[in-house]
Design a protein around this motif. Structure first.
Motif, short mmCIF file in Angstrom:
data_model
loop_
_atom_site.label_atom_id
_atom_site.label_comp_id
_atom_site.label_asym_id
_atom_site.label_seq_id
_atom_site.Cartn_x
_atom_site.Cartn_y
_atom_site.Cartn_z
N LYS A 27 0.01 -10.92 -13.38
CA LYS A 27 0.32 -10.92 -11.95
C LYS A 27 -0.70 -10.11 -11.15
CE LYS A 27 4.10 -13.28 -12.54
NZ LYS A 27 4.18 -14.70 -12.15
N ARG A 28 -0.67 -10.36 -9.84
CA ARG A 28 -1.55 -9.65 -8.90
C ARG A 28 -0.69 -8.76 -8.01
NH1 ARG A 28 -3.47 -15.48 -7.14
NH2 ARG A 28 -1.18 -15.52 -7.23
N LEU A 29 -1.05 -7.48 -7.93
CA LEU A 29 -0.29 -6.52 -7.15
C LEU A 29 -1.15 -5.87 -6.08
CD1 LEU A 29 0.93 -6.38 -10.25
CD2 LEU A 29 2.20 -4.44 -9.32
N LEU A 30 -0.55 -5.64 -4.94
CA LEU A 30 -1.15 -4.81 -3.90
C LEU A 30 -0.27 -3.59 -3.72
CD1 LEU A 30 -3.14 -4.24 -1.55
CD2 LEU A 30 -1.54 -5.49 -0.06
N VAL A 31 -0.87 -2.40 -3.77
CA VAL A 31 -0.13 -1.15 -3.64
C VAL A 31 -0.65 -0.41 -2.42
CG1 VAL A 31 0.48 1.05 -4.71
CG2 VAL A 31 0.20 -1.00 -6.13
N THR A 32 0.24 -0.10 -1.47
CA THR A 32 -0.12 0.79 -0.37
C THR A 32 0.52 2.14 -0.63
OG1 THR A 32 1.79 0.43 1.10
CG2 THR A 32 0.04 -1.24 1.14
N LEU A 90 -4.68 -3.37 8.15
CA LEU A 90 -4.65 -4.36 7.08
C LEU A 90 -4.61 -5.77 7.67
CD1 LEU A 90 -4.38 -4.66 3.95
CD2 LEU A 90 -1.90 -4.81 4.32
N PRO A 91 -5.58 -6.62 7.35
CA PRO A 91 -5.59 -7.97 7.92
C PRO A 91 -4.49 -8.84 7.32
CG PRO A 91 -7.32 -7.77 6.27
CD PRO A 91 -6.73 -6.39 6.44
N ALA A 92 -4.15 -9.90 8.02
CA ALA A 92 -3.07 -10.80 7.57
C ALA A 92 -3.57 -11.84 6.59
CB ALA A 92 -2.42 -11.48 8.76
N SER A 93 -4.80 -11.75 6.17
CA SER A 93 -5.33 -12.68 5.19
C SER A 93 -6.03 -11.88 4.09
CB SER A 93 -6.32 -13.64 5.85
OG SER A 93 -7.41 -12.94 6.41
N GLY A 94 -6.28 -12.53 2.99
CA GLY A 94 -6.93 -11.85 1.88
C GLY A 94 -6.67 -12.56 0.59
N GLU A 95 -6.94 -11.89 -0.52
CA GLU A 95 -6.73 -12.49 -1.82
C GLU A 95 -5.24 -12.75 -2.05
OE1 GLU A 95 -8.52 -10.52 -5.10
OE2 GLU A 95 -10.19 -9.75 -3.90
N PRO A 96 -4.93 -13.81 -2.79
CA PRO A 96 -3.52 -14.07 -3.13
C PRO A 96 -2.93 -12.89 -3.90
CG PRO A 96 -4.88 -15.98 -3.62
CD PRO A 96 -5.82 -14.87 -3.30
N VAL A 97 -1.64 -12.66 -3.73
CA VAL A 97 -0.97 -11.55 -4.39
C VAL A 97 0.45 -11.98 -4.75
CG1 VAL A 97 -0.14 -10.50 -2.24
CG2 VAL A 97 -0.49 -9.06 -4.25
N ASP A 98 0.95 -11.48 -5.84
CA ASP A 98 2.32 -11.81 -6.27
C ASP A 98 3.33 -10.77 -5.81
OD1 ASP A 98 1.73 -14.22 -7.98
OD2 ASP A 98 0.49 -12.74 -9.02
N TYR A 99 2.99 -9.49 -5.98
CA TYR A 99 3.90 -8.41 -5.64
C TYR A 99 3.19 -7.41 -4.72
CZ TYR A 99 6.78 -9.96 -9.58
OH TYR A 99 7.55 -10.71 -10.45
N VAL A 100 3.93 -6.94 -3.73
CA VAL A 100 3.43 -5.87 -2.85
C VAL A 100 4.36 -4.67 -2.99
CG1 VAL A 100 2.93 -5.15 -0.49
CG2 VAL A 100 2.45 -7.51 -1.21
N LEU A 101 3.78 -3.53 -3.32
CA LEU A 101 4.51 -2.27 -3.36
C LEU A 101 4.08 -1.47 -2.14
CD1 LEU A 101 6.16 0.07 -4.53
CD2 LEU A 101 4.25 0.56 -6.08
N ALA A 136 0.81 -14.05 4.28
CA ALA A 136 -0.46 -14.77 4.24
C ALA A 136 -1.01 -14.89 2.82
CB ALA A 136 -1.49 -14.08 5.14
N ALA A 137 -0.74 -13.88 2.00
CA ALA A 137 -1.22 -13.87 0.62
C ALA A 137 -0.27 -14.60 -0.33
CB ALA A 137 -1.42 -12.43 0.15
N ARG A 138 0.79 -15.18 0.23
CA ARG A 138 1.77 -15.95 -0.54
C ARG A 138 2.44 -15.10 -1.63
NH1 ARG A 138 -2.66 -18.95 0.06
NH2 ARG A 138 -3.30 -18.77 -2.12
N ALA A 139 2.75 -13.86 -1.26
CA ALA A 139 3.43 -12.97 -2.19
C ALA A 139 4.86 -13.46 -2.44
CB ALA A 139 3.46 -11.55 -1.64
N THR A 140 5.33 -13.19 -3.64
CA THR A 140 6.71 -13.52 -3.99
C THR A 140 7.66 -12.41 -3.55
OG1 THR A 140 6.02 -14.79 -5.91
CG2 THR A 140 8.30 -14.00 -5.90
N ARG A 141 7.26 -11.17 -3.76
CA ARG A 141 8.17 -10.05 -3.54
C ARG A 141 7.45 -8.89 -2.88
NH1 ARG A 141 12.92 -7.72 -7.29
NH2 ARG A 141 13.61 -9.79 -6.65
N LEU A 142 8.16 -8.23 -1.95
CA LEU A 142 7.67 -6.99 -1.35
C LEU A 142 8.72 -5.90 -1.57
CD1 LEU A 142 5.74 -6.33 1.85
CD2 LEU A 142 7.88 -5.06 1.51
N PHE A 143 8.28 -4.79 -2.13
CA PHE A 143 9.15 -3.65 -2.41
C PHE A 143 8.82 -2.55 -1.41
CE2 PHE A 143 10.20 -0.13 -5.69
CZ PHE A 143 11.44 0.05 -5.12
#
Length: 344
Positions: A27-32, A90-101, A136-143
């Motif tokens: 999976k692909r994750l973005l962490v802020t 943070l822009p509203a576009s970018g690499e696809p991501v599955d989960y955002v923390l 925009a990144a078509r994430a499945t879940r945001l925590f």
């Protein structure tokens, strides 16, 4: 606390999450907020899980100063991709991501006092941008890491506040900028879940203790440990009647990853300890555990946003997700102090 003990804490958190880690395979994750206290613990556990399970997860960590974080935690910088920026840009576009923390939020009591408008904007506008990015990144879940502050003043006769409590902060008091911002951010998450189908889950986090916690910020528990380690009298400026509870960071980390990986869409859980303690008793216990240089209560007016109770009920998360608290308050104080050089 030795590096080995810290590693043991991380391993225990990974153990507690168990096979749910495999959800992140490939999976692909973005962490802020990955460079803060909670974010750092989350990343340490994720790296340990990667080593144990071979997840092959691709992780991007948003940081306002990647170079500084790389100097502080070179092993994390080597394992994860650090992206320069912050949630407000943070822009509203970018690499696809599955989960955002989404853990980014300035919990500074000083900022909340001196610039509540900035505090409110950082949390609310920042969360809106993260939500837009997730869609925009078509994430499945945001925590979303929220706060127990959303409940406002907890009634004294409510010993432990549950997720169904419908009270809230006083919206006419600027000291509640942080609390109201977290409430608004939770509402934004609910809106995006309805309008975009994004799986938003929330953790309302109460007070915490553990290695990596700064002892020089506005947290009373950290300040008490700092003074005890310096051999000074542990001093309570106010009356010390406020009630708090403290969840150890290792337990916190296990609970948070369990929520992200296993909670049903739309879930919101309290995350904290039910072991309530008055601030005066916390000072006494800290002094006694770390050398007993004594404590005193000055009884001055409490300028904080919440001079009352701040203790969660956690029956819901324990029932739904099977988590439990493994480290009690006294041991949490000892381990936090040990991480700053204290030896029994």
């Amino acid at each position: 606390m030795s590096d080995r003990t810290f590693a043991d804490d991380i391993d225990a958190a990974v153990d507690a999450v168990g096979d749910a880690w495999r959800t992140l395979s490939g999976k692909r994750l973005l962490v802020t907020g990955g460079t803060g206290f909670i974010g750092r613990w989350m990343l340490e556990a994720l790296l340990a899980a990667e080593h144990r399970y071979g997840l092959g997860a691709k992780v991007r960590v948003l940081s306002r100063d990647p170079a500084a974080f790389a100097r502080k935690a070179p092993h994390l910088a080597a394992a994860f991709e650090l992206v320069a920026g912050d949630v407000l840009t943070l822009p509203a576009s970018g690499e696809p991501v599955d989960y955002v923390l989404h853990a980014a939020a300035d919990a500074s009591a000083e900022l909340n006092r001196t610039d509540p408008a900035r505090m409110f904007d950082t949390v609310v506008t920042g969360t809106r941008r993260v939500l837009d990015h997730a869609v925009a990144a078509r994430a499945t879940r945001l925590f979303f890491l929220s706060s127990g502050a959303v409940y406002g003043a907890q009634p004294w006769d409510t010993t432990h506040v549950g997720e169904d409590w419908l009270g809230g902060p006083d919206p006419l008091d600027p000291r509640n900028a942080y609390a109201e911002a977290k409430r608004a951010a939770e509402l934004l998450g609910a809106i995006y879940r309805k309008q975009h189908g994004l799986e938003v889950v929330n953790a309302r986090i109460f007070a915490v203790l553990g290695p990596l916690l700064s002892l020089d910020t506005h947290f009373a528990a950290g300040n008490f440990i700092r003074d005890a380690l310096a051999g000074r009298t542990v001093r309570v400026e106010g009356a010390g009647t406020a009630m708090r509870s403290y969840l150890y960071a290792g337990d916190l980390t296990a609970w948070l990853w369990t929520i992200l990986l296993r909670a049903a869409p739309g879930s919101t859980y309290n995350v904290g300890s039910e072991e309530a303690v008055s601030i005066a008793d916390l000072a006494r216990r800290t002094a006694a555990l770390l050398g007993d240089a004594g404590h005193e209560v000055l009884g001055r007016p409490d300028p904080g946003w919440n001079p009352g109770r701040y203790v969660p009920a956690t029956a819901l998360i324990r029932r739904d997700l099977g988590v439990r608290q493994r480290v009690d308050l006294d041991e949490a104080i000892r381990r936090t102090a040990a991480s700053h050089g204290w030896r029994p």
